[in-house]
Scaffold this active site. Sequence first.
Site, PDB file in Angstrom:
ATOM      1  N   LYS A  46     -50.617  31.801  54.216  1.00 27.44           N
ATOM      2  CA  LYS A  46     -51.408  30.839  53.451  1.00 27.44           C
ATOM      3  C   LYS A  46     -50.473  30.019  52.562  1.00 27.44           C
ATOM      4  O   LYS A  46     -49.508  30.547  52.027  1.00 27.44           O
ATOM      5  CB  LYS A  46     -52.439  31.555  52.565  1.00 27.44           C
ATOM      6  CG  LYS A  46     -53.243  32.644  53.251  1.00 27.44           C
ATOM      7  CD  LYS A  46     -54.154  32.138  54.356  1.00 27.44           C
ATOM      8  CE  LYS A  46     -55.032  33.229  54.931  1.00 27.44           C
ATOM      9  NZ  LYS A  46     -54.544  33.866  56.122  1.00 27.44           N
ATOM     10  N   GLY A  47     -50.764  28.749  52.420  1.00 29.96           N
ATOM     11  CA  GLY A  47     -49.950  27.897  51.555  1.00 29.96           C
ATOM     12  C   GLY A  47     -48.934  27.067  52.313  1.00 29.96           C
ATOM     13  O   GLY A  47     -48.194  26.296  51.715  1.00 29.96           O
ATOM     14  N   CYS A  48     -48.889  27.217  53.624  1.00 28.68           N
ATOM     15  CA  CYS A  48     -47.980  26.412  54.447  1.00 28.68           C
ATOM     16  C   CYS A  48     -48.761  25.255  55.051  1.00 28.68           C
ATOM     17  O   CYS A  48     -49.895  25.430  55.496  1.00 28.68           O
ATOM     18  CB  CYS A  48     -47.371  27.245  55.581  1.00 28.68           C
ATOM     19  SG  CYS A  48     -46.151  28.427  55.014  1.00 28.68           S
ATOM     20  N   GLN A  49     -48.125  24.101  55.075  1.00 31.49           N
ATOM     21  CA  GLN A  49     -48.732  22.925  55.697  1.00 31.49           C
ATOM     22  C   GLN A  49     -48.872  23.152  57.200  1.00 31.49           C
ATOM     23  O   GLN A  49     -49.878  22.815  57.800  1.00 31.49           O
ATOM     24  CB  GLN A  49     -47.859  21.707  55.409  1.00 31.49           C
ATOM     25  CG  GLN A  49     -48.379  20.411  55.974  1.00 31.49           C
ATOM     26  CD  GLN A  49     -47.457  19.255  55.645  1.00 31.49           C
ATOM     27  OE1 GLN A  49     -46.392  19.426  55.068  1.00 31.49           O
ATOM     28  NE2 GLN A  49     -47.868  18.064  56.030  1.00 31.49           N
ATOM     29  N   SER A  50     -47.859  23.738  57.800  1.00 29.72           N
ATOM     30  CA  SER A  50     -47.865  24.058  59.227  1.00 29.72           C
ATOM     31  C   SER A  50     -48.434  25.459  59.403  1.00 29.72           C
ATOM     32  O   SER A  50     -48.539  26.220  58.454  1.00 29.72           O
ATOM     33  CB  SER A  50     -46.436  24.054  59.774  1.00 29.72           C
ATOM     34  OG  SER A  50     -45.764  22.892  59.398  1.00 29.72           O
TER      35      SER A  50
END
Length: 152
Positions: free
Chosen positions: A61-65
């Site tokens: 969680k928290g990744c753009q990808s």
Amino acid sequence: MAYSLKLKACELMSIKEIQEEIVSEFEMFEDWMQRYEYMIELGKDLPLIAEEYKTDDNIIKGCQSKVWVHADLEGEKLNFTADSDAIITKGIIAILIRAFSGQHPKDIMDADMSFIDEIGLKEHLSPTRANGLVSMIKQLKLYAVAYQTQLK
């Protein structure tokens, strides 16, 4: 040296020694375009997560990808596999896995992450990728905490 051979060699090294090796590898490149190309190459050789673990539970969680990470405890060592749908992100997680895979959970929990600043990675990422990097580190350390409790 191929990435998988580097991972095997890393099992005999401390996290600090692996981080120092990564820093010296990045110092060989003159500019960030070359460093990005190197990260892409590292990502291509990443030990890929099995399809069965490419689930929402394993997405960071928290990744753009999309970045999936799975951890297995083998003996007292934690081994990671991962994948991402973005080539730079795949390279970033490959660097982190190289530093942490094959290490004791307590060592991962206690690891100093200043090598990320030494290679200049955070400052050369977009703000969303930099946030994703922090999320990746946090997730790998959370796996270490979870598995460390099993070893007690």
